[in-house]
Write an enzyme that holds these catalytic residues in place. Sequence first.
Site, PDB file in Angstrom:
ATOM      1  N   TYR A 275      -7.040  -7.960  17.818  1.00 18.24           N
ATOM      2  CA  TYR A 275      -6.524  -6.597  18.019  1.00 18.24           C
ATOM      3  C   TYR A 275      -7.659  -5.683  18.475  1.00 18.24           C
ATOM      4  CZ  TYR A 275      -4.316  -2.225  16.210  1.00 18.24           C
ATOM      5  OH  TYR A 275      -3.798  -0.963  16.017  1.00 18.24           O
TER       6      TYR A 275
ATOM      7  N   LYS B  16      -8.161  -3.455  21.986  1.00 20.69           N
ATOM      8  CA  LYS B  16      -8.401  -2.013  21.976  1.00 20.69           C
ATOM      9  C   LYS B  16      -9.697  -1.655  22.698  1.00 20.69           C
ATOM     10  CE  LYS B  16      -4.760  -0.625  19.730  1.00 20.69           C
ATOM     11  NZ  LYS B  16      -3.756   0.214  20.395  1.00 20.69           N
TER      12      LYS B  16
ATOM     13  N   HIS C 250       0.686  -1.854   6.570  1.00 23.02           N
ATOM     14  CA  HIS C 250      -0.630  -1.438   6.093  1.00 23.02           C
ATOM     15  C   HIS C 250      -0.563  -1.140   4.608  1.00 23.02           C
ATOM     16  CE1 HIS C 250      -1.254  -0.606  10.483  1.00 23.02           C
ATOM     17  NE2 HIS C 250      -2.407  -1.162  10.178  1.00 23.02           N
TER      18      HIS C 250
ATOM     19  N   SER D  26      -8.216   2.111  17.801  1.00 19.84           N
ATOM     20  CA  SER D  26      -8.175   2.051  16.343  1.00 19.84           C
ATOM     21  C   SER D  26      -9.598   1.916  15.805  1.00 19.84           C
ATOM     22  CB  SER D  26      -7.345   0.847  15.898  1.00 19.84           C
ATOM     23  OG  SER D  26      -7.525   0.628  14.510  1.00 19.84           O
ATOM     24  N   SER D  27      -9.774   2.301  14.552  1.00 22.58           N
ATOM     25  CA  SER D  27     -11.120   2.245  13.953  1.00 22.58           C
ATOM     26  C   SER D  27     -11.586   0.804  13.761  1.00 22.58           C
ATOM     27  CB  SER D  27     -11.105   2.951  12.589  1.00 22.58           C
ATOM     28  OG  SER D  27     -10.141   2.330  11.744  1.00 22.58           O
ATOM     29  N   CYS D  28     -10.678  -0.167  13.936  1.00 17.19           N
ATOM     30  CA  CYS D  28     -11.088  -1.561  13.736  1.00 17.19           C
ATOM     31  C   CYS D  28     -11.947  -2.077  14.892  1.00 17.19           C
ATOM     32  CB  CYS D  28      -9.868  -2.462  13.571  1.00 17.19           C
ATOM     33  SG  CYS D  28      -9.000  -2.751  15.099  1.00 17.19           S
TER      34      CYS D  28
HETATM   35  N1  LIG Z   1      -0.819   2.766  11.937  1.00 21.99           N
HETATM   36  C1  LIG Z   1      -2.132   2.900  11.849  1.00 21.99           C
HETATM   37  O1  LIG Z   1      -2.713   2.917  10.753  1.00 21.99           O
HETATM   38  C2  LIG Z   1      -2.952   3.047  13.097  1.00 21.99           C
HETATM   39  C3  LIG Z   1      -2.385   2.967  14.378  1.00 21.99           C
HETATM   40  N2  LIG Z   1      -3.206   3.112  15.481  1.00 21.99           N
HETATM   41  C4  LIG Z   1      -2.655   3.019  16.844  1.00 21.99           C
HETATM   42  O2  LIG Z   1      -1.619   3.961  17.035  1.00 21.99           O
HETATM   43  C5  LIG Z   1      -0.663   3.439  17.971  1.00 21.99           C
HETATM   44  C6  LIG Z   1       0.712   3.470  17.343  1.00 21.99           C
HETATM   45  O3  LIG Z   1       0.683   2.739  16.140  1.00 21.99           O
HETATM   46  P1  LIG Z   1       1.881   2.908  15.085  1.00 21.99           P
HETATM   47  O4  LIG Z   1       2.697   4.084  15.457  1.00 21.99           O
HETATM   48  O5  LIG Z   1       1.273   2.816  13.729  1.00 21.99           O
HETATM   49  O6  LIG Z   1       2.718   1.565  15.347  1.00 21.99           O
HETATM   50  P2  LIG Z   1       4.282   1.303  15.126  1.00 21.99           P
HETATM   51  O7  LIG Z   1       4.405  -0.162  14.915  1.00 21.99           O
HETATM   52  O8  LIG Z   1       4.822   2.254  14.134  1.00 21.99           O
HETATM   53  O9  LIG Z   1       4.889   1.690  16.554  1.00 21.99           O
HETATM   54  C7  LIG Z   1       4.558   0.893  17.665  1.00 21.99           C
HETATM   55  C8  LIG Z   1       5.447   1.285  18.797  1.00 21.99           C
HETATM   56  O10 LIG Z   1       5.141   0.440  19.894  1.00 21.99           O
HETATM   57  C9  LIG Z   1       6.371   0.009  20.457  1.00 21.99           C
HETATM   58  N3  LIG Z   1       6.244  -1.345  20.999  1.00 21.99           N
HETATM   59  C10 LIG Z   1       5.725  -2.442  20.399  1.00 21.99           C
HETATM   60  N4  LIG Z   1       5.826  -3.494  21.216  1.00 21.99           N
HETATM   61  C11 LIG Z   1       6.452  -3.061  22.353  1.00 21.99           C
HETATM   62  C12 LIG Z   1       6.859  -3.669  23.558  1.00 21.99           C
HETATM   63  N5  LIG Z   1       6.640  -4.958  23.794  1.00 21.99           N
HETATM   64  N6  LIG Z   1       7.462  -2.913  24.498  1.00 21.99           N
HETATM   65  C13 LIG Z   1       7.684  -1.597  24.287  1.00 21.99           C
HETATM   66  N7  LIG Z   1       7.311  -0.940  23.169  1.00 21.99           N
HETATM   67  C14 LIG Z   1       6.706  -1.687  22.204  1.00 21.99           C
HETATM   68  C15 LIG Z   1       7.405   0.004  19.344  1.00 21.99           C
HETATM   69  O11 LIG Z   1       8.680   0.220  19.936  1.00 21.99           O
HETATM   70  P3  LIG Z   1      10.070  -0.111  19.175  1.00 21.99           P
HETATM   71  O12 LIG Z   1      10.033   0.653  17.901  1.00 21.99           O
HETATM   72  O13 LIG Z   1      11.122   0.365  20.126  1.00 21.99           O
HETATM   73  O14 LIG Z   1      10.096  -1.611  18.981  1.00 21.99           O
HETATM   74  C16 LIG Z   1       6.927   1.155  18.478  1.00 21.99           C
HETATM   75  O15 LIG Z   1       7.576   2.341  18.856  1.00 21.99           O
HETATM   76  C17 LIG Z   1      -1.129   2.032  18.313  1.00 21.99           C
HETATM   77  O16 LIG Z   1      -1.867   2.046  19.515  1.00 21.99           O
HETATM   78  C18 LIG Z   1      -2.040   1.681  17.142  1.00 21.99           C
HETATM   79  O17 LIG Z   1      -3.014   0.735  17.539  1.00 21.99           O
HETATM   80  C19 LIG Z   1      -4.554   3.344  15.366  1.00 21.99           C
HETATM   81  C20 LIG Z   1      -5.139   3.424  14.123  1.00 21.99           C
HETATM   82  C21 LIG Z   1      -4.384   3.280  12.910  1.00 21.99           C
HETATM   83  C1  LIG Z   2      -5.560   0.462  10.876  1.00 24.79           C
HETATM   84  C2  LIG Z   2      -6.276  -0.858  10.610  1.00 24.79           C
HETATM   85  O1  LIG Z   2      -5.547  -1.630   9.679  1.00 24.79           O
HETATM   86  C3  LIG Z   2      -5.942  -2.976   9.553  1.00 24.79           C
HETATM   87  O2  LIG Z   2      -7.113  -3.027   8.809  1.00 24.79           O
HETATM   88  P1  LIG Z   2      -7.126  -2.690   7.266  1.00 24.79           P
HETATM   89  O3  LIG Z   2      -7.458  -1.256   7.117  1.00 24.79           O
HETATM   90  O4  LIG Z   2      -7.996  -3.696   6.581  1.00 24.79           O
HETATM   91  O5  LIG Z   2      -5.605  -2.961   6.897  1.00 24.79           O
HETATM   92  P2  LIG Z   2      -4.691  -2.849   5.611  1.00 24.79           P
HETATM   93  O6  LIG Z   2      -4.222  -1.441   5.495  1.00 24.79           O
HETATM   94  O7  LIG Z   2      -3.668  -3.920   5.771  1.00 24.79           O
HETATM   95  O8  LIG Z   2      -5.631  -3.253   4.346  1.00 24.79           O
HETATM   96  C4  LIG Z   2      -6.557  -2.366   3.820  1.00 24.79           C
HETATM   97  C5  LIG Z   2      -7.056  -2.917   2.497  1.00 24.79           C
HETATM   98  O9  LIG Z   2      -5.992  -2.809   1.525  1.00 24.79           O
HETATM   99  C6  LIG Z   2      -5.912  -4.010   0.782  1.00 24.79           C
HETATM  100  N1  LIG Z   2      -4.542  -4.174   0.240  1.00 24.79           N
HETATM  101  C7  LIG Z   2      -4.229  -4.211  -1.081  1.00 24.79           C
HETATM  102  N2  LIG Z   2      -2.897  -4.428  -1.253  1.00 24.79           N
HETATM  103  C8  LIG Z   2      -2.371  -4.488   0.011  1.00 24.79           C
HETATM  104  C9  LIG Z   2      -1.033  -4.687   0.459  1.00 24.79           C
HETATM  105  O10 LIG Z   2      -0.063  -4.855  -0.297  1.00 24.79           O
HETATM  106  N3  LIG Z   2      -0.863  -4.680   1.827  1.00 24.79           N
HETATM  107  C10 LIG Z   2      -1.897  -4.490   2.680  1.00 24.79           C
HETATM  108  N4  LIG Z   2      -1.635  -4.470   4.019  1.00 24.79           N
HETATM  109  N5  LIG Z   2      -3.197  -4.329   2.289  1.00 24.79           N
HETATM  110  C11 LIG Z   2      -3.405  -4.323   0.938  1.00 24.79           C
HETATM  111  C12 LIG Z   2      -6.275  -5.071   1.809  1.00 24.79           C
HETATM  112  O11 LIG Z   2      -6.631  -6.286   1.156  1.00 24.79           O
HETATM  113  C13 LIG Z   2      -7.449  -4.406   2.513  1.00 24.79           C
HETATM  114  O12 LIG Z   2      -8.625  -4.570   1.744  1.00 24.79           O
HETATM  115  C14 LIG Z   2      -6.253  -3.689  10.823  1.00 24.79           C
HETATM  116  O13 LIG Z   2      -5.663  -4.936  10.716  1.00 24.79           O
HETATM  117  C15 LIG Z   2      -5.793  -2.871  11.973  1.00 24.79           C
HETATM  118  O14 LIG Z   2      -4.389  -2.799  11.999  1.00 24.79           O
HETATM  119  C16 LIG Z   2      -6.386  -1.544  11.897  1.00 24.79           C
HETATM  120  O15 LIG Z   2      -6.977  -1.067  12.831  1.00 24.79           O
END
Ligand SMILES: NC(=O)C1=CN([C@@H]2O[C@H](COP(=O)(O)OP(=O)(O)OC[C@H]3O[C@@H](n4cnc5c(N)ncnc54)[C@H](OP(=O)(O)O)[C@@H]3O)[C@@H](O)[C@H]2O)C=CC1
Ligand SMILES: C[C@H]1O[C@H](OP(=O)(O)OP(=O)(O)OC[C@H]2O[C@@H](n3cnc4c(=O)[nH]c(N)nc43)[C@H](O)[C@@H]2O)[C@@H](O)[C@@H](O)C1=O
Length: 326
Positions: A150, A154, A193, A121-123
């Site tokens: 987190y 990563k 998010h 992830s970009s974090c």
């Molecule tokens: N969303 C975003 O903005 C970003 C996501 N990523 C990365 O992309 C990848 C997917 O993220 P995303 O799709 O958003 O996440 P989701 O939460 O949508 O999906 C996560 C998945 O992981 C599975 N999972 C979680 N815990 C377990 C466990 N203990 N055993 C088996 N499976 C598990 C879940 O399965 P189930 O549904 O069956 O519980 C689910 O299918 C991650 O590596 C994340 O770090 C990177 C950058 C940004």
């Molecule tokens: C993908 C990336 O996502 C996470 O980082 P993040 O980008 O900071 O996550 P975010 O989407 O939750 O917030 C983005 C911004 O948005 C603002 N904000 C406003 N109002 C709401 C609101 O209602 N919810 C949330 N969540 N944020 C809000 C919030 O205050 C912040 O300034 C990592 O933890 C990690 O998971 C990771 O790698």
Amino acid sequence: MTIMDVERPVVGPLDRTARVYVAGHRGLVGSAICRLLRAEGFTDVVGWSSRELDLRDRDAVFRRFEEMRPDVVIDAAARVGGIMANSTYPADFLSDNLRMQTNILDAAAAQRVPRLLFLGSSCIYPKFAAQPIREESLLTGALEPTNDAYAIAKIAGILGIQAVRRQYGLAYISAMPTNLYGPGDNFHPQHSHVLPAMMRRFHEAKLGGLPAVTCWGSGTPRREFLHVDDLAAACLHLLETYDSPDTINIGSGTDHTIAQIADMMAETVGYDGDIHWDASKPDGTPRKLLDVSRLKATGWKPEIPLSEGLRETYAWFLDNQDKFRR
Ligand SMILES: NC(=O)C1=CN([C@@H]2O[C@H](COP(=O)(O)OP(=O)(O)OC[C@H]3O[C@@H](n4cnc5c(N)ncnc54)[C@H](OP(=O)(O)O)[C@@H]3O)[C@@H](O)[C@H]2O)C=CC1
Ligand SMILES: C[C@H]1O[C@H](OP(=O)(O)OP(=O)(O)OC[C@H]2O[C@@H](n3cnc4c(=O)[nH]c(N)nc43)[C@H](O)[C@@H]2O)[C@@H](O)[C@@H](O)C1=O
């Protein structure tokens, strides 16, 4: 078996009959990858829910790998959440993600699975990294505290990929996506998010006729967003073209302030009330725009503009309100 014994696959079009294990296949990313693989004609895509296979259970993971013997592994499983979830449950984000990714990587390496893609992830980059953020910025400064647990997990995943390449000679790669959105996202009001959180909040405010909504932080941070179908396409593209120990950023190349995002969301949802900001909530890192020149050099670019992606995601949200997780 030594490094010399391992047949290095020449990167190129994947065999559409290959068994592809998509860990996290039901999530935002995993479901998009499965959609793409099926559309591309892959006939043997497998995945299990966390209830069927808890990836934190090392023995269960090794048993499943013995049974399924995949040709390709895409690790899209993780404990994932927004800024509030990450800052509230850091021990869980560190422990669960380290265990899941390590079990998958170890089981794949033990079986000499030829190809694996790990998603970070970009974090992972320093809070104040020069923008746009180049992959070389990794480990050059302090992390953003709200998601450092987190991020460390990563970063360990990236190093795990590099270690397996050195020790076993396997063509495993890692990629670092920017903030993602799209159908199948997590719309939990507190743990999600920003994009899905705002979409749900603005939608409920419109239905409820509320005069104002309150969003978190100051609205001044900047964020880059990529539609998850673009991410899925980038993942397949990298599996077929990229073989390096160096991680690679995946992003759209453009960012907006959170306040601009709120205005775009209000327009997408059709909400015309006031937008207030809760400064007691964390802003997180001020900006995390990825430098995607390494990815561009491989010939890939995103196709879904944010405004179009938001409209399409809102349509999905309206059709699936009963499905998304509370
Ligand atoms: N969303 C975003 O903005 C970003 C996501 N990523 C990365 O992309 C990848 C997917 O993220 P995303 O799709 O958003 O996440 P989701 O939460 O949508 O999906 C996560 C998945 O992981 C599975 N999972 C979680 N815990 C377990 C466990 N203990 N055993 C088996 N499976 C598990 C879940 O399965 P189930 O549904 O069956 O519980 C689910 O299918 C991650 O590596 C994340 O770090 C990177 C950058 C940004
Ligand atoms: C993908 C990336 O996502 C996470 O980082 P993040 O980008 O900071 O996550 P975010 O989407 O939750 O917030 C983005 C911004 O948005 C603002 N904000 C406003 N109002 C709401 C609101 O209602 N919810 C949330 N969540 N944020 C809000 C919030 O205050 C912040 O300034 C990592 O933890 C990690 O998971 C990771 O790698």
